[in-house]
Scaffold this motif. Structure first.
Motif, PDB file in Angstrom:
ATOM      1  N   THR A 178     -14.647 -18.303 -68.585  1.00 25.74           N
ATOM      2  CA  THR A 178     -13.582 -19.014 -69.278  1.00 25.74           C
ATOM      3  C   THR A 178     -13.407 -20.440 -68.775  1.00 25.74           C
ATOM      4  OG1 THR A 178     -12.428 -16.899 -69.582  1.00 25.74           O
ATOM      5  CG2 THR A 178     -11.141 -18.900 -69.931  1.00 25.74           C
ATOM      6  N   ASP A 179     -13.550 -20.654 -67.466  1.00 28.64           N
ATOM      7  CA  ASP A 179     -13.200 -21.954 -66.882  1.00 28.64           C
ATOM      8  C   ASP A 179     -14.038 -23.099 -67.444  1.00 28.64           C
ATOM      9  OD1 ASP A 179     -15.510 -21.051 -65.597  1.00 28.64           O
ATOM     10  OD2 ASP A 179     -14.995 -22.007 -63.694  1.00 28.64           O
ATOM     11  N   ASP A 191     -16.092 -22.562 -70.383  1.00 26.16           N
ATOM     12  CA  ASP A 191     -16.537 -22.149 -71.712  1.00 26.16           C
ATOM     13  C   ASP A 191     -18.061 -22.015 -71.717  1.00 26.16           C
ATOM     14  OD1 ASP A 191     -16.299 -21.401 -74.403  1.00 26.16           O
ATOM     15  OD2 ASP A 191     -16.465 -23.464 -75.129  1.00 26.16           O
ATOM     16  N   ASP A 247     -12.752 -11.605 -73.415  1.00 24.77           N
ATOM     17  CA  ASP A 247     -11.325 -11.418 -73.698  1.00 24.77           C
ATOM     18  C   ASP A 247     -10.717 -12.593 -74.451  1.00 24.77           C
ATOM     19  OD1 ASP A 247     -11.220  -8.917 -72.416  1.00 24.77           O
ATOM     20  OD2 ASP A 247     -10.952  -9.857 -70.466  1.00 24.77           O
ATOM     21  N   SER A 248     -11.041 -13.815 -74.038  1.00 23.95           N
ATOM     22  CA  SER A 248     -10.380 -14.993 -74.606  1.00 23.95           C
ATOM     23  C   SER A 248     -10.776 -15.255 -76.052  1.00 23.95           C
ATOM     24  CB  SER A 248     -10.684 -16.230 -73.752  1.00 23.95           C
ATOM     25  OG  SER A 248     -12.081 -16.489 -73.725  1.00 23.95           O
ATOM     26  N   LYS A 249     -11.857 -14.649 -76.522  1.00 20.63           N
ATOM     27  CA  LYS A 249     -12.314 -14.865 -77.889  1.00 20.63           C
ATOM     28  C   LYS A 249     -12.105 -13.629 -78.768  1.00 20.63           C
ATOM     29  CE  LYS A 249     -15.869 -18.217 -76.478  1.00 20.63           C
ATOM     30  NZ  LYS A 249     -15.269 -19.427 -77.064  1.00 20.63           N
ATOM     31  N   ASN A 291      -9.950 -10.066 -80.288  1.00 18.89           N
ATOM     32  CA  ASN A 291      -8.624  -9.583 -80.669  1.00 18.89           C
ATOM     33  C   ASN A 291      -8.751  -8.132 -81.131  1.00 18.89           C
ATOM     34  OD1 ASN A 291      -9.361  -9.628 -83.519  1.00 18.89           O
ATOM     35  ND2 ASN A 291      -9.049 -11.853 -83.440  1.00 18.89           N
TER      36      ASN A 291
END
Length: 617
Positions: free
Chosen positions: A549-550, A552, A477-479, A481
């Motif tokens: 995420t925490d 990477d 999700d964090s990478k 779009n």
């Protein structure tokens, strides 16, 4: 009337005396409320396993005081890992004291706590050390072999400093529970989720391989009740820190102290949960199930197998579903004919290792009335074997991993296929424009032979290959779009190139990261691990790759490593499961964490666990 009142008073008084501690009587009779339990510190008593599901937890009860700003430290064994966390003030109210997590089993634990104790207007700060003995890990066996917990051995080969505070939740499978399970079939001759009604477990280990928590499934599972049994799968740590998962005909959510948030039947239109449960930010859940009653085009009614995704809201009501037999082609059989019949999901059958199904055998099966959890095409058979579902917030879509199609597929809310990650062979015309085109780092087209079923990475000479009988396809999700999706997948590798290799020793598994340009319909392989490990790291079934995420990082659990060895001369499998945790800093080729297990049974999935999310936030 007066006599009756006197008699009643005498009876009540006698009842009170009967339950009053003898110490009170020795002091001259009852004299009001009095404690009859030990108070080891400045608060109340220590309550072990407060809800009966988490034996390595405890609560230092508040003793009637208001407690705030608590901090807990489990003093490690010599050279061991410290478990340390703050306690949210709401949680001291929820648990009526200070929750203690991470106790070593069969050990006198030293637990350091600091807190503020309040009574009326008086506020005092304390720091104390409690000695708390936690019992040994217990799980019922099947009387034949040892498995599950405690494991027979653990080898910690590497833990870089960045990851030394990691806790890992492992979900493993021990094997059939003797005569207690596998008694029920939904479709003759094979059953649904209850065919895999094995002993299963969930436990947390630290980076020294020590068990610091486990779920007491013995109290959760009732093997005699078909609606309260089944293999536990699909564990997720929710945003609130609690754990959710499913088993058989149920899905559940409990917090880390064992408190039940809910435990529900799946909606009646569906059956046989297994493999995957995804938690959404709005409180909804996506579950991989089957249809409880489908009328096929030929008029036969069947329960379908591992081919429906249902979305339920926070109250358990059905919000939506994706019936994959209507969305995809349930008769695409090119992968089915390449599967190793000795390793189909949990069906590890050494007598059929390396064997495949011919076109004639599949055609004969398709015309038969044999339905259930068996490899075959068409609704009512295991044609899809979806083993993960993930939600993409960018466009309100789901991403599924279909083992028996060797494909990762994105499907919209409108039930239309957006793209297909997988070999083009066997897909009908209506899906051809949904197939992703492999490209290199410069965007140049990568040519794959034989209708793209074999790519340069197949032989090890290139940097791209498809995934084969893969498990877990998760959107990073964090990478990602709306235009670009980063995806993590565990490529098990069975049937690679839609064929079985000449020798079993040629098999390998991979952890893979892909980058998908959804506008250009291209796919680039960014990273892989495992090809060079060969048969030793090969996991024929299960396993996980997931971005964290925490830190990477990329967490990988090769959950059935070691099972791929096969002695063709003796005609039997040699390997036993030796699950392995590997965690990588983003982009690194070698793991920062490598931990190997023996004696845990077959692994299913593993993931980092955050005690801070569970108790501090």
């Amino acid at each position: 009337m007066k006599v009756k009142k006197i008699l009643t008073s005498v009876l009540v008084a006698s009842a009170v005396l009967a339950v009053t501690p003898t110490v009170s009587l020795a002091l001259g009779g009852p004299s009001g409320p009095k404690l009859d339990y030990q108070i080891p510190g400045k608060l109340g008593y220590v309550m072990m396993d407060p809800y009966g599901y988490a034996p390595l937890t405890a609560v230092i009860t508040d003793g009637g005081y208001k407690v705030k700003d608590a901090h807990v430290k489990i003093v490690p064994k010599k050279g061991g890992q410290t478990v340390e966390y703050d306690v949210n003030n709401e949680n001291t109210k929820l648990y009526a004291g200070i929750p203690v997590f991470g106790l070593y089993p069969d050990y006198k634990n030293s637990v350091e706590v600091s807190y503020t104790r309040i009574l009326g207007t008086k506020s005092e700060k304390f720091t104390e050390t409690y000695t708390i003995y936690a019992p040994p890990v217990f799980q019922t066996g099947n009387g034949i072999k040892q498995g599950g917990l405690p494991y027979s051995s653990v080898t910690v080969e590497k833990v870089d400093n960045k990851f030394k505070d990691r806790l890992y939740l492992l979900n493993n499978i021990q094997g059939k529970a003797g005569g207690k399970s596998s008694k029920v079939v939904w479709n003759n001759p094979s059953g649904g989720a209850l065919e895999w009604n094995y002993f299963s477990n969930a436990f947390i280990v630290d980076t020294h391989g020590e068990v610091r928590w486990y779920l007491n499934a013995e109290k959760l599972i009732n093997y005699d009740d078909i609606y309260n049994t089944g293999i536990m799968m699909g564990f997720k740590q929710n945003n609130d820190g609690a754990l959710s998962w499913g088993y058989g005909q149920r899905y559940a959510k409990y917090d880390i102290m064992g408190r039940k948030v809910f435990n529900r039947r799946i909606p009646l239109a569906y059956n046989d949960f297994s493999h995957s449960l995804d938690t959404l930010n709005n409180g909804h859940f996506l579950m991989r199930v089957g249809s409880a009653d489908l009328k096929r085009a030929d008029g036969k009614n069947v329960r379908t197998v591992r081919d429906v995704i249902v979305e339920v809201d926070e109250n358990g009501k059905v919000f939506d579903d994706w019936k994959l037999f209507d969305i995809l082609d349930p008769y695409r059989d090119v992968v089915l004919k390449a599967l190793d019949q000795g390793a189909v999901c949990l069906n590890m059958d050494a007598d059929h290792a390396g064997a495949t199904l011919s076109s004639e055998e599949l055609a004969k099966l398709d015309k038969s009335d044999n339905f259930g959890d068996i490899v075959g095409s068409g609704p009512g058979r295991n044609w899809a074997h979806v083993n993960s579902v993930d939600y993409d917030y960018n466009d309100d879509s789901i991403v599924i991993s279909s083992r028996h199609q060797s494909a990762v597929i994105k499907i919209g809310r409108d039930k239309q296929v957006k793209w297909i990650l997988g070999a083009a062979k066997g897909w009908k015309k209506q899906y051809q424009d949904k197939l992703l085109q492999p490209v290199d780092a410069k965007g140049n087209k990568i040519v794959c032979e034989d209708e793209t079923s074999k790519c340069p990475g197949y032989t090890g000479d290139g940097d791209f290959d498809w995934t084969w009988t893969q498990h877990t396809a998760f959107v990073i999700d964090s990478k990602s779009n709306k235009d670009v999706v980063y995806l993590s997948v565990f490529d098990n590798g069975d049937g690679r190139g839609i064929e079985q290799p000449a020798m079993a020793s040629m098999k390998y598994s991979r952890a893979v990261i892909y980058k998908i340009d959804q506008k250009k319909m291209t796919i680039q392989q960014l990273w892989e691990y495992g090809k060079d490990r060969g048969i030793d790291w090969y996991s024929p079934v299960t396993s996980l790759t997931e971005y964290q995420t925490d830190k990477d990082s990329v967490m990988v659990y090769s959950a059935t490593a070691g099972m791929g060895e096969y002695d063709f001369k003796a005609g039997r499998a040699l390997g036993a499961p030796q699950p392995e945790i590997d965690e990588f800093e983003w982009g690194k080729k070698e793991p920062s964490v490598k931990i190997k297990f023996k004696g845990t049974g077959a692994g299913y999935q593993g993931m980092p666990f955050s005690i801070q999310k569970a108790l501090s936030k």
